[in-house]
Every structure is written in structure tokens, then in C-alpha cells.
Design an enzyme around this catalytic site. Sequence first.
Site, PDB file in Angstrom:
ATOM      1  N   VAL A  17       0.829  -1.213   0.000  1.00  0.00           N
ATOM      2  CA  VAL A  17       0.000   0.000   0.000  1.00  0.00           C
ATOM      3  C   VAL A  17       0.862   1.261   0.000  1.00  0.00           C
ATOM      4  O   VAL A  17       0.626   2.198  -0.783  1.00  0.00           O
ATOM      5  CB  VAL A  17      -0.950  -0.004   1.231  1.00  0.00           C
ATOM      6  CG1 VAL A  17      -1.753   1.289   1.299  1.00  0.00           C
ATOM      7  CG2 VAL A  17      -1.886  -1.213   1.180  1.00  0.00           C
ATOM      8  N   LYS A 107      -7.333  -1.594   9.575  1.00  0.00           N
ATOM      9  CA  LYS A 107      -8.610  -2.011  10.210  1.00  0.00           C
ATOM     10  C   LYS A 107      -8.395  -2.753  11.504  1.00  0.00           C
ATOM     11  O   LYS A 107      -9.220  -2.673  12.420  1.00  0.00           O
ATOM     12  CB  LYS A 107      -9.462  -2.854   9.253  1.00  0.00           C
ATOM     13  CG  LYS A 107      -8.773  -4.066   8.675  1.00  0.00           C
ATOM     14  CD  LYS A 107      -8.152  -3.721   7.351  1.00  0.00           C
ATOM     15  CE  LYS A 107      -7.163  -4.727   6.886  1.00  0.00           C
ATOM     16  NZ  LYS A 107      -6.973  -4.730   5.455  1.00  0.00           N
ATOM     17  N   ASP A 203      -9.938 -10.475   9.307  1.00  0.00           N
ATOM     18  CA  ASP A 203      -9.851  -9.198   8.589  1.00  0.00           C
ATOM     19  C   ASP A 203     -11.260  -8.654   8.314  1.00  0.00           C
ATOM     20  O   ASP A 203     -11.555  -7.485   8.611  1.00  0.00           O
ATOM     21  CB  ASP A 203      -9.079  -9.420   7.277  1.00  0.00           C
ATOM     22  CG  ASP A 203      -9.046  -8.183   6.410  1.00  0.00           C
ATOM     23  OD1 ASP A 203      -8.225  -7.294   6.680  1.00  0.00           O
ATOM     24  OD2 ASP A 203      -9.862  -8.093   5.475  1.00  0.00           O
ATOM     25  N   LYS A 207     -13.364  -5.290   9.856  1.00  0.00           N
ATOM     26  CA  LYS A 207     -14.114  -4.341   9.012  1.00  0.00           C
ATOM     27  C   LYS A 207     -15.570  -4.273   9.451  1.00  0.00           C
ATOM     28  O   LYS A 207     -16.182  -3.197   9.462  1.00  0.00           O
ATOM     29  CB  LYS A 207     -13.998  -4.758   7.544  1.00  0.00           C
ATOM     30  CG  LYS A 207     -12.576  -4.612   7.008  1.00  0.00           C
ATOM     31  CD  LYS A 207     -12.397  -5.351   5.699  1.00  0.00           C
ATOM     32  CE  LYS A 207     -10.977  -5.214   5.164  1.00  0.00           C
ATOM     33  NZ  LYS A 207     -10.696  -6.122   4.056  1.00  0.00           N
TER      34      LYS A 207
HETATM   35  P1  NAP Z   1       3.037  -4.759   3.694  1.00  0.00           P
HETATM   36  O1  NAP Z   1       3.206  -4.928   2.239  1.00  0.00           O
HETATM   37  O2  NAP Z   1       3.493  -5.842   4.606  1.00  0.00           O
HETATM   38  O3  NAP Z   1       3.810  -3.396   4.102  1.00  0.00           O
HETATM   39  C1  NAP Z   1       4.065  -3.014   5.421  1.00  0.00           C
HETATM   40  C2  NAP Z   1       5.149  -1.945   5.406  1.00  0.00           C
HETATM   41  O4  NAP Z   1       5.304  -1.423   6.740  1.00  0.00           O
HETATM   42  C3  NAP Z   1       6.515  -2.472   4.976  1.00  0.00           C
HETATM   43  O5  NAP Z   1       7.105  -1.524   4.107  1.00  0.00           O
HETATM   44  C4  NAP Z   1       7.318  -2.537   6.274  1.00  0.00           C
HETATM   45  O6  NAP Z   1       8.673  -2.260   6.103  1.00  0.00           O
HETATM   46  C5  NAP Z   1       6.686  -1.403   7.053  1.00  0.00           C
HETATM   47  N1  NAP Z   1       6.821  -1.560   8.497  1.00  0.00           N
HETATM   48  C6  NAP Z   1       6.333  -2.547   9.269  1.00  0.00           C
HETATM   49  N2  NAP Z   1       6.655  -2.332  10.553  1.00  0.00           N
HETATM   50  C7  NAP Z   1       7.361  -1.186  10.588  1.00  0.00           C
HETATM   51  C8  NAP Z   1       7.982  -0.445  11.619  1.00  0.00           C
HETATM   52  N3  NAP Z   1       7.942  -0.837  12.881  1.00  0.00           N
HETATM   53  N4  NAP Z   1       8.612   0.719  11.286  1.00  0.00           N
HETATM   54  C9  NAP Z   1       8.648   1.126   9.999  1.00  0.00           C
HETATM   55  N5  NAP Z   1       8.082   0.457   8.984  1.00  0.00           N
HETATM   56  C10 NAP Z   1       7.451  -0.677   9.271  1.00  0.00           C
HETATM   57  O7  NAP Z   1       1.533  -4.472   4.096  1.00  0.00           O
HETATM   58  P2  NAP Z   1       0.386  -3.825   3.172  1.00  0.00           P
HETATM   59  O8  NAP Z   1      -0.315  -4.897   2.406  1.00  0.00           O
HETATM   60  O9  NAP Z   1       0.925  -2.660   2.450  1.00  0.00           O
HETATM   61  O10 NAP Z   1      -0.660  -3.361   4.294  1.00  0.00           O
HETATM   62  C11 NAP Z   1      -0.381  -2.255   5.103  1.00  0.00           C
HETATM   63  C12 NAP Z   1      -1.634  -1.852   5.879  1.00  0.00           C
HETATM   64  O11 NAP Z   1      -2.695  -1.577   4.970  1.00  0.00           O
HETATM   65  C13 NAP Z   1      -2.170  -2.933   6.820  1.00  0.00           C
HETATM   66  O12 NAP Z   1      -2.753  -2.306   7.940  1.00  0.00           O
HETATM   67  C14 NAP Z   1      -3.252  -3.592   5.989  1.00  0.00           C
HETATM   68  O13 NAP Z   1      -4.248  -4.210   6.775  1.00  0.00           O
HETATM   69  C15 NAP Z   1      -3.804  -2.393   5.263  1.00  0.00           C
HETATM   70  N6  NAP Z   1      -4.511  -2.684   4.002  1.00  0.00           N
HETATM   71  C16 NAP Z   1      -3.908  -3.441   3.062  1.00  0.00           C
HETATM   72  C17 NAP Z   1      -4.568  -3.666   1.856  1.00  0.00           C
HETATM   73  C18 NAP Z   1      -3.979  -4.511   0.763  1.00  0.00           C
HETATM   74  O14 NAP Z   1      -4.698  -4.827  -0.191  1.00  0.00           O
HETATM   75  N7  NAP Z   1      -2.713  -4.903   0.862  1.00  0.00           N
HETATM   76  C19 NAP Z   1      -5.817  -3.092   1.632  1.00  0.00           C
HETATM   77  C20 NAP Z   1      -6.400  -2.294   2.629  1.00  0.00           C
HETATM   78  C21 NAP Z   1      -5.728  -2.104   3.811  1.00  0.00           C
HETATM   79  P3  NAP Z   1       9.667  -3.205   5.246  1.00  0.00           P
HETATM   80  O15 NAP Z   1       9.193  -3.096   3.832  1.00  0.00           O
HETATM   81  O16 NAP Z   1      11.004  -2.621   5.469  1.00  0.00           O
HETATM   82  O17 NAP Z   1       9.489  -4.593   5.791  1.00  0.00           O
HETATM   83  N1  HSE Z   2      -6.326  -8.491   2.964  1.00  0.00           N
HETATM   84  C1  HSE Z   2      -7.409  -7.592   2.721  1.00  0.00           C
HETATM   85  C2  HSE Z   2      -8.376  -8.267   1.758  1.00  0.00           C
HETATM   86  C3  HSE Z   2      -6.905  -6.309   2.154  1.00  0.00           C
HETATM   87  O1  HSE Z   2      -8.025  -9.278   1.154  1.00  0.00           O
HETATM   88  O2  HSE Z   2      -9.482  -7.760   1.625  1.00  0.00           O
HETATM   89  C4  HSE Z   2      -7.964  -5.245   2.067  1.00  0.00           C
HETATM   90  O3  HSE Z   2      -8.368  -4.809   3.307  1.00  0.00           O
END
Ligand code: NAP
Ligand code: HSE
Length: 429
Positions: A17, A107, A203, A207
Amino acid sequence: MNETQTVRLGVLGCGTVGTSFCQLIQERADEIARRTGLSLEIGKVAVRDMSKTREGVDPSLLSDDAEALVNDPSIDIVVETMGGVDHTKDLVLAAFAAGKPVVTANKELLALHMPELFAAANDAGIDLDLEASVAAGLPFIRALRQSLVGENISRVMGILNGTTNYMLTKMTEEGADYAEVLAEAQRLGFAEADPTADVGGFDAGSKAAIIATLAFGEAVRAGDVHIEGIEGVTSADISNAQRLGYVIKLLGIVEKNADGSIAARVHPSMVPSDHPLASVRDSFNAVFVEGSGIDQVMFYGRGAGGHPTAAMMVGDAVNAAINLRSGYHSKLGDLPPANIRSIDDIKSAFYLSVDALDQPGVLAEIASVFGERGVSIGSMEQENADDGSARLVFITHVAVERNLRDVLDDLEGLDTVKNVGQVMRVVAD
Ligand code: NAP
Ligand code: HSE
């Protein structure tokens, strides 16, 4: 001529994200400035691992000190995309204490701590924006908080998890293998860091808690939501559902009852194939809202993935920037604790499959269990297996959950019953 004002964003996290967010801000900055008079800039990006390459993100912006980013006086707004709960909550509270609005898609954090976070944002007189926390890429939260605030909402029902909807779609349409299709959803960036949060329903449960809180104005937390995941759904359930005219979907359902109690649940559900939610495929999400004046309204869009999520977060960042520069903040209401209705008291029709001996009197014995527990059978189909057993597939009329549980316990105790399979609630037409 009005001057463009610069607003600097500090981004916590640069994964699926966060990377998309940074890319999108850069791509859209000129157009956003033209439309709003605000120039949004990425000021800093906090990550864990400084050695990773982040496509389209200037490496000189990276830092491994999230606290320093939040407290940096040159950062105006904190955009949280790192996930996690305790440490992340401290960072969000630190941002509020420093007078910085926060945009988040987290969330899990919100479903555990929304009342405290809302109170802290109110006390600081700044915004907490959370559009992407529910159904990532569809603009539903602002509609719920603003456009629908005058509506007496009775129920919100939705496909709230992109990963499981993608998996169920592939399993239904292509007979895909569960583990392979989960790995594919992870590769596409839909799944959470720990994908058991997706397949286990947690998850979607988070929500559902957020939706219930905003729809009814009372604090519903993750622990208040009854949660069942898709791990037990078999290919036999999927083909039974199709034969009977249904599609299996993982639904989140929140309801306000006449006595003021709130029920919130997530579970696999049999949705009639002509229901609007049945046609929501792949990683798409949909949210179906029912209220006194609107009757029904449905929101539909991409429920997961970096770009759809980032698109909503950019909208939130623009909203927060406009409010910050004008000195306004969107007050988030007080949230008294909700009176939660137990799953045992919820009414639904049910699907269940029972493997039993194929002998005279067995069907009558099983049917009598339903009758004794006050559960009326709507339909029944029998399929014979090679080993001399019969698979009986029942759909009940609407029954109280507690009574259905009693039926299951009684069936488990019958010598003629070999196995009680998946039980699923059936959505009424
Ligand atoms: P992700 O790909 O695992 O990315 C997490 C990022 O946070 C990584 O860059 C990680 O760093 C960094 N991070 C983790 N702990 C940290 C810390 N203590 N200090 C600094 N940086 C830190 O996760 P994501 O899929 O982007 O999701 C992120 C958030 O968005 C979550 O809350 C998730 O529920 C929400 N979300 C995701 C989606 C989706 O479709 N993916 C949709 C809606 C909401 P490194 O890269 O260095 O490991
Ligand atoms: N892991 C979540 C999903 C990302 O699959 O819907 C969006 O919140």
C-alpha cells in the site's frame, strides 16, 4: 491569484500500500494542486529494512525511525500504511499529540481501539481518516459518515475481504485448489501479512466492527463480532450450493435490532445466485446498506490491492490537508459501548450436509431431531455414496441459531449419523 500551499506527508510503511501511495501522490500531485490549491509532497517514508528497493520511491526519503518521522516538524500529515497494533497505536497518538492528522488503512488497529483514537483526535481537534480501512478501493466510509448520517440504518451486509472472495471465485468457477489460489492472492498483494487473518475471517471481522461502529454510532470492537472463516468450505459444499441455486460468499453482516442491540458476524454464507452480492467476483468487494429512507444502496469496487487502497488514502490525505489548512476538523462522535446480541439469538435459514447410514428409518430419525428442536426443514436432497452411506443436504426455514446448534449436537449423538459437515447460513432472497 491564490498561491499553492505545500502539505508534507510522512508515510509510515512502504510495502504494497505504501509504495502505491507514494507513486500515486507523485503522479497526481499537479492535478491535485490544480483542483485544490494544495501541493501534496512526500516528506519522509519510514520502513524497517533500509536495504530493500522501493519502486518509484526516492531512496533519500527513507528512514528507519518511525518515531522521528511522526515528530518531525516539517511533516504535516501522517499516512499510516505499516499495519500492526500496539506500536502503531502509539505512533498515531504521538501524531495527534503533535497536532498532525492521521490517514490510515489499518482495520485491525481501528477495530480494537477506535473509541480511544476518535477521542484523541477530537481532543487534538484534528482529523482521523480511515476510508481505505474497509473495502479498500471503494468510497464507502465517507458515505457512511456523511451522506448516510441522516439515515436510520438497519443492516449492512457485505463482501469485505478481497482475498477470500478471489479464492472462492476461483474455487467455484475453475475448481482451483485452496492452497494454490491463496498463494496467488498473496502474490497479487491482496492478502494480509499473515493470511490467516483473511481466510480465518478476522480481517472481515475487523471491518464489520468498524462498519457497525460508524453505521450505528456505538462502539463495536473486534471481539464483539462472531467470526467464522472459509477454511472448512469444501468443493462438495461449493457444488451443492451451485446445484441448489446459490453461491458461497464470506459475508460480514451487522444489524441493529428493535431492542437496540447490535449483532455483528462474519461467516461463509449461501447467497441466492440472483442476489446482487452473488455477482461480486474476484477481489472485488461490495457493501449493501439497508435503511429506512434509502431502502437499499450498494457500493461496489476493488476490495484489496495496493493501487485501489492507495487511491482512497490519497483522497483521505487531500481531505485532511484541506481541513488542516482551513483549521477545520471533522468531529468524530462519542462512541458509547454497544449492547451486543449473541450469535445464539440470531435468526437465519441454514444449509447443512449430513453423512448417514442409508437404511430404513434413518431419514425419519434425523427429521424428527429437527422437529423436536423447533427447526423446520425447507428442502432435503439425498446423494448415495459407494460405501453405502447417504449424504443428506438440508436447507432449513428461518430458525434461531441456538436451536440449530441443538440439532447439530443431537445429530452428532446418533449412531446412524457418520458425520455432520459444513453448516452455513443462507441469505434470504
Ligand atoms: P506490507 O506490504 O506488509 O507493508 C508493510 C510496510 O510497513 C513495509 O514496508 C514494512 O517495512 C513497514 N513496516 C512494518 N513495521 C514497521 C515499523 N515498525 N517501522 C517502519 N516500517 C514498518 O503491508 P500492506 O499490504 O501494504 O498493508 C499495510 C496496511 O494496509 C495494513 O494495515 C493492511 O491491513 C492495510 N490494508 C492493506 C490492503 C492490501 O490490499 N494490501 C488493503 C487495505 C488495507 P519493510 O518493507 O522494510 O518490511
Ligand atoms: N487483505 C485484505 C483483503 C486487504 O483481502 O481484503 C484489504 O483490506
